[in-house]
Scaffold this active site. Structure first.
Site, PDB file in Angstrom:
ATOM      1  N   CYS A 165     -13.729   7.715   4.566  1.00 59.88           N
ATOM      2  CA  CYS A 165     -13.726   7.897   6.017  1.00 59.88           C
ATOM      3  C   CYS A 165     -13.173   6.621   6.642  1.00 59.88           C
ATOM      4  O   CYS A 165     -12.971   5.617   5.963  1.00 59.88           O
ATOM      5  CB  CYS A 165     -15.134   8.107   6.545  1.00 59.88           C
ATOM      6  SG  CYS A 165     -15.911   9.601   5.894  1.00 59.88           S
ATOM      7  N   GLY A 201      -9.113  10.096   6.566  1.00 58.93           N
ATOM      8  CA  GLY A 201      -9.848  11.354   6.665  1.00 58.93           C
ATOM      9  C   GLY A 201      -9.288  12.240   7.740  1.00 58.93           C
ATOM     10  O   GLY A 201      -9.007  11.771   8.848  1.00 58.93           O
ATOM     11  N   ASN A 260     -18.737   4.798   6.758  1.00 58.07           N
ATOM     12  CA  ASN A 260     -17.769   4.971   5.673  1.00 58.07           C
ATOM     13  C   ASN A 260     -18.450   4.540   4.390  1.00 58.07           C
ATOM     14  O   ASN A 260     -18.949   3.420   4.298  1.00 58.07           O
ATOM     15  CB  ASN A 260     -16.521   4.125   5.939  1.00 58.07           C
ATOM     16  CG  ASN A 260     -15.537   4.140   4.769  1.00 58.07           C
ATOM     17  OD1 ASN A 260     -14.767   3.201   4.593  1.00 58.07           O
ATOM     18  ND2 ASN A 260     -15.536   5.181   3.970  1.00 58.07           N
ATOM     19  N   GLY A 261     -18.444   5.427   3.398  1.00 55.37           N
ATOM     20  CA  GLY A 261     -19.099   5.126   2.119  1.00 55.37           C
ATOM     21  C   GLY A 261     -20.033   6.249   1.757  1.00 55.37           C
ATOM     22  O   GLY A 261     -20.139   7.234   2.482  1.00 55.37           O
ATOM     23  N   CYS A 288     -14.138  -2.005  -3.682  1.00 55.33           N
ATOM     24  CA  CYS A 288     -13.445  -0.910  -4.382  1.00 55.33           C
ATOM     25  C   CYS A 288     -11.966  -1.275  -4.543  1.00 55.33           C
ATOM     26  O   CYS A 288     -11.243  -1.421  -3.555  1.00 55.33           O
ATOM     27  CB  CYS A 288     -13.569   0.365  -3.563  1.00 55.33           C
ATOM     28  SG  CYS A 288     -12.460   1.676  -4.085  1.00 55.33           S
ATOM     29  N   TYR A 342      -4.536   2.841  -3.835  1.00 55.56           N
ATOM     30  CA  TYR A 342      -4.155   4.100  -3.189  1.00 55.56           C
ATOM     31  C   TYR A 342      -4.588   4.253  -1.739  1.00 55.56           C
ATOM     32  O   TYR A 342      -3.825   4.682  -0.894  1.00 55.56           O
ATOM     33  CB  TYR A 342      -4.742   5.278  -3.982  1.00 55.56           C
ATOM     34  CG  TYR A 342      -4.606   6.599  -3.272  1.00 55.56           C
ATOM     35  CD1 TYR A 342      -3.392   7.282  -3.274  1.00 55.56           C
ATOM     36  CD2 TYR A 342      -5.669   7.155  -2.575  1.00 55.56           C
ATOM     37  CE1 TYR A 342      -3.253   8.490  -2.603  1.00 55.56           C
ATOM     38  CE2 TYR A 342      -5.532   8.361  -1.896  1.00 55.56           C
ATOM     39  CZ  TYR A 342      -4.327   9.020  -1.915  1.00 55.56           C
ATOM     40  OH  TYR A 342      -4.178  10.202  -1.252  1.00 55.56           O
ATOM     41  N   SER A 383       2.417   7.266  -1.282  1.00 55.76           N
ATOM     42  CA  SER A 383       1.554   6.222  -1.840  1.00 55.76           C
ATOM     43  C   SER A 383       2.210   5.474  -3.008  1.00 55.76           C
ATOM     44  O   SER A 383       1.891   4.325  -3.271  1.00 55.76           O
ATOM     45  CB  SER A 383       0.217   6.817  -2.260  1.00 55.76           C
ATOM     46  OG  SER A 383       0.424   7.919  -3.099  1.00 55.76           O
ATOM     47  N   ASP A 432       3.592   6.900  -9.815  1.00 60.08           N
ATOM     48  CA  ASP A 432       2.526   7.374  -8.927  1.00 60.08           C
ATOM     49  C   ASP A 432       1.328   6.435  -9.122  1.00 60.08           C
ATOM     50  O   ASP A 432       1.273   5.672 -10.090  1.00 60.08           O
ATOM     51  CB  ASP A 432       2.146   8.826  -9.240  1.00 60.08           C
ATOM     52  CG  ASP A 432       1.446   9.512  -8.053  1.00 60.08           C
ATOM     53  OD1 ASP A 432       1.204   8.847  -7.028  1.00 60.08           O
ATOM     54  OD2 ASP A 432       1.143  10.717  -8.163  1.00 60.08           O
ATOM     55  N   CYS A 455     -16.321   8.760  -8.587  1.00 57.90           N
ATOM     56  CA  CYS A 455     -16.797   7.718  -7.669  1.00 57.90           C
ATOM     57  C   CYS A 455     -18.028   8.245  -6.935  1.00 57.90           C
ATOM     58  O   CYS A 455     -18.013   9.352  -6.412  1.00 57.90           O
ATOM     59  CB  CYS A 455     -15.708   7.384  -6.652  1.00 57.90           C
ATOM     60  SG  CYS A 455     -16.264   6.187  -5.423  1.00 57.90           S
ATOM     61  N   CYS A 507     -15.183  -3.341  -7.779  1.00 59.20           N
ATOM     62  CA  CYS A 507     -15.768  -2.182  -8.452  1.00 59.20           C
ATOM     63  C   CYS A 507     -14.619  -1.470  -9.166  1.00 59.20           C
ATOM     64  O   CYS A 507     -13.621  -1.111  -8.541  1.00 59.20           O
ATOM     65  CB  CYS A 507     -16.413  -1.231  -7.450  1.00 59.20           C
ATOM     66  SG  CYS A 507     -16.986   0.290  -8.242  1.00 59.20           S
ATOM     67  N   CYS A 521     -14.371   3.802 -11.629  1.00 55.87           N
ATOM     68  CA  CYS A 521     -13.657   5.051 -11.965  1.00 55.87           C
ATOM     69  C   CYS A 521     -12.779   4.914 -13.209  1.00 55.87           C
ATOM     70  O   CYS A 521     -12.349   5.907 -13.774  1.00 55.87           O
ATOM     71  CB  CYS A 521     -12.893   5.614 -10.764  1.00 55.87           C
ATOM     72  SG  CYS A 521     -12.019   4.451  -9.791  1.00 55.87           S
TER      73      CYS A 521
HETATM   74  P1  AMP Z   1      -4.216  15.377  -9.234  1.00 57.05           P
HETATM   75  O1  AMP Z   1      -3.245  16.426  -8.914  1.00 57.05           O
HETATM   76  O2  AMP Z   1      -5.634  15.914  -9.141  1.00 57.05           O
HETATM   77  O3  AMP Z   1      -3.971  14.695 -10.548  1.00 57.05           O
HETATM   78  O4  AMP Z   1      -4.119  14.278  -8.084  1.00 57.05           O
HETATM   79  C1  AMP Z   1      -3.269  13.164  -8.206  1.00 57.05           C
HETATM   80  C2  AMP Z   1      -2.679  12.808  -6.871  1.00 57.05           C
HETATM   81  O5  AMP Z   1      -3.706  12.662  -5.895  1.00 57.05           O
HETATM   82  C3  AMP Z   1      -1.929  11.500  -6.934  1.00 57.05           C
HETATM   83  O6  AMP Z   1      -0.640  11.716  -6.411  1.00 57.05           O
HETATM   84  C4  AMP Z   1      -2.719  10.526  -6.068  1.00 57.05           C
HETATM   85  O7  AMP Z   1      -1.855   9.790  -5.229  1.00 57.05           O
HETATM   86  C5  AMP Z   1      -3.613  11.408  -5.232  1.00 57.05           C
HETATM   87  N1  AMP Z   1      -4.994  10.913  -5.133  1.00 57.05           N
HETATM   88  C6  AMP Z   1      -5.685  10.207  -6.011  1.00 57.05           C
HETATM   89  N2  AMP Z   1      -6.942   9.980  -5.574  1.00 57.05           N
HETATM   90  C7  AMP Z   1      -7.049  10.576  -4.377  1.00 57.05           C
HETATM   91  C8  AMP Z   1      -8.093  10.714  -3.406  1.00 57.05           C
HETATM   92  N3  AMP Z   1      -9.302  10.222  -3.606  1.00 57.05           N
HETATM   93  N4  AMP Z   1      -7.818  11.387  -2.279  1.00 57.05           N
HETATM   94  C9  AMP Z   1      -6.627  11.927  -2.084  1.00 57.05           C
HETATM   95  N5  AMP Z   1      -5.606  11.847  -2.957  1.00 57.05           N
HETATM   96  C10 AMP Z   1      -5.795  11.185  -4.095  1.00 57.05           C
END
Ligand code: AMP
Length: 485
Positions: free
Chosen positions: A2, A28, A102-103, A238, A244, A285, A347, A384, A459, A462
């Site tokens: 958040c 968010g 947030n948290g 974190c 990211y 990202s 990525d 997490c 931290c 993950c």
């Molecule tokens: P996935 O398809 O489940 O492997 O998601 C991977 C993608 O989600 C990557 O492109 C990351 O940039 C993005 N990502 C990783 N963690 C998060 C998060 N907590 N919230 C939103 N996007 C995320």
């Protein structure tokens, strides 16, 4: 995850909070809310959706008063519903109070059960409401002591903003898991607090310093003061914020997020470089890490995927069916960049593997000869519990598959992840400035100072499963049965 934003002492408090929240929208997109104070009364408006939709101009006009706190939310605890939107605002025996958080708290369910046994009635499933109840029940006399008393009972991650008619309080949990920083409108006594300092730029506020782990900053008519209600423990910020979550134009705890990401890319190229024609990011990202990778590997940086900015961050949508659809909706390949080429794709993380698998297929369909996936963090193996929306362990592909198995699943030619030590080192070496004045020690902190961020300050649960705060899963007994339609 958040975002929180607050301002004390400005005639356009609601408007500036709206702008601050707008700059934190990446943290968010499910709901947004603002509470203002005119010195004697609080006013609240919350809604589902993006800041721009929740606050049409006439709604902002109604939020009067010189003090405000706001919140943008995506659900990590409590589900996606208007009743879980924040700030939470209540009237209790001694007045009114609003909280934006947030948290994630790790003992919220256990505390809630105890409170309910004593007769508390909850209006939401959000863990933040537990803090409000603990605060209202505290027998401490002063407001600050009641906040400290409530927070001494909770465990987990919290970067909090609390508003009463007279004061605004900002608190960061003792480990400093989520970011929080203090700013000021230059030459004035108007203070701002936000999850990330990039939100200060939009309102011309200057960054003053980070709010330190375990610090409570009280802002009222008298001025600004720091209180340290908790015992000092080791910092555990974190590190995924740098990898990211945070905006690349933010500087968190003295570290430039952009430089940190470029360093991650450079390290990735050093550790897992491969002969190729081009390197492309997964936008947005993955862009800074790809710039670093390209610089280090001397490969041309190209755009091989174009992102539509008219869909939100698809991962954030809580429903699986929407997320799958979203990847297609979000990214489109540029075949001119890809045709016949050996492509490195950068990525930041692989969570379930669904995004990477679709991307690899998309790139091959667009003509790429080879696709080599490079990830600027280690394999995500553990969920997490402190505020990032990761799925259960079973859904995290790296918790049960080797790198080679994941490579086969996503159908890339090769796959490699950055090592843990390289990730931490990349972030620490992106420190561009002192973290500010350490009010606790009352000493200036210089870059390289022992008290500043260091390798052990993060931290990394993950990736390692080393959780700095114990989490015991508690059977959730609090499904909301009341449907408020
Ligand atoms: P996935 O398809 O489940 O492997 O998601 C991977 C993608 O989600 C990557 O492109 C990351 O940039 C993005 N990502 C990783 N963690 C998060 C998060 N907590 N919230 C939103 N996007 C995320």
């Amino acid at each position: 995850m958040c975002g929180v934003f607050g301002i004390y002492g400005h005639k356009e408090a609601a408007n500036l909070t709206y702008l601050g929240l707008h700059a934190l929208q990446h943290r968010g997109q499910e709901s947004a809310g603002i509470v203002t104070s005119d010195g004697s009364q609080l006013s609240l408006h919350r809604g589902m959706g993006h800041v721009i939709d929740v606050f049409p101009p006439e709604q902002l006009e109604r939020l009067g008063g010189p003090h405000a706190i706001g919140h943008v939310r995506y659900s990590t605890a409590g589900g996606s519903a208007l009743k879980n939107a924040q700030p939470i605002a209540v009237d209790y025996a001694r007045g009114s109070i609003a909280v934006a958080h947030n948290g994630n708290l790790t003992n919220a369910e256990a505390l809630r059960e105890k409170l309910e046994e004593r007769g508390s009635i909850f209006q939401s499933t959000s863990d933040t409401e537990v803090i409000v109840h603990l605060f209202a029940m505290s027998r401490q006399k002063s407001f600050e002591d009641r906040v400290a008393d409530a927070l001494s009972q909770v465990q987990g991650a919290y970067s909090l903003l609390i508003l009463t008619p007279e004061s605004m309080i900002a608190v960061r949990d003792p480990m400093g898991i989520r970011p929080l920083c203090l700013g000021r409108l230059p030459g004035t006594d108007t203070y701002v607090v936000a999850s990330e300092p990039s939100s200060f730029d939009l309102i011309d506020a200057e960054y003053v310093r980070e709010i330190e782990p375990g610090e409570m900053v009280v802002i009222n008519q008298v001025g600004v003061k720091s209180v340290w209600p908790f015992a000092e423990v080791a910092r555990h910020t974190c590190i995924f914020e740098y990898v990211y979550f945070a905006r690349p134009d933010s500087n968190i705890d003295g570290v430039s997020v952009y430089e940190a990401r470029k360093n991650l890319g450079r390290a990735l190229a050093r550790e897992h470089g491969i002969k190729a024609d081009v390197v492309i990011p997964v936008p947005d990202s993955g862009v800074p890490a790809t710039i670093g990778y390209a610089e280090e590997s001397k490969l041309p940086f190209e755009l091989g995927l174009v992102r539509s900015h008219y869909v939100g961050r698809t991962f954030i949508e809580p429903r699986q069916s929407i997320r799958h659809f979203g990847v297609r909706l979000k990214l489109n390949p540029i075949s001119a960049t890809l045709k016949g080429k050996v492509v490195v794709v950068v990525d930041d993380s692989i969570i379930r593997g669904t995004t990477s698998r679709k991307i690899v297929k998309m790139l091959r369909d667009a003509g790429a000869k080879e696709v080599h996936m490079r990830i600027s963090s280690p394999p995500t193996k553990w969920p997490c519990y402190y505020g990032i929306d990761t799925p259960t362990r079973g859904e995290l592909i790296a918790s049960s598959h080797s790198v080679e198995e994941i490579n086969q699943y996503i159908t890339s030619d090769t796959l490699a992840y950055l090592g843990l030590d390289s990730m931490i080192h990349s972030v620490v070496s992106a420190r561009t400035e002192a973290t500010g004045r350490s009010t606790r020690r009352n000493l200036p902190i210089a870059p390289g100072d022992e008290a500043s961020l260091k390798e052990s300050s993060f931290c990394t649960a993950c990736w390692t499963g080393n959780y700095p705060i114990k989490f015991t899963p508690h059977p959730r007994q609090h499904q909301m049965r009341l449907l408020d339609l």
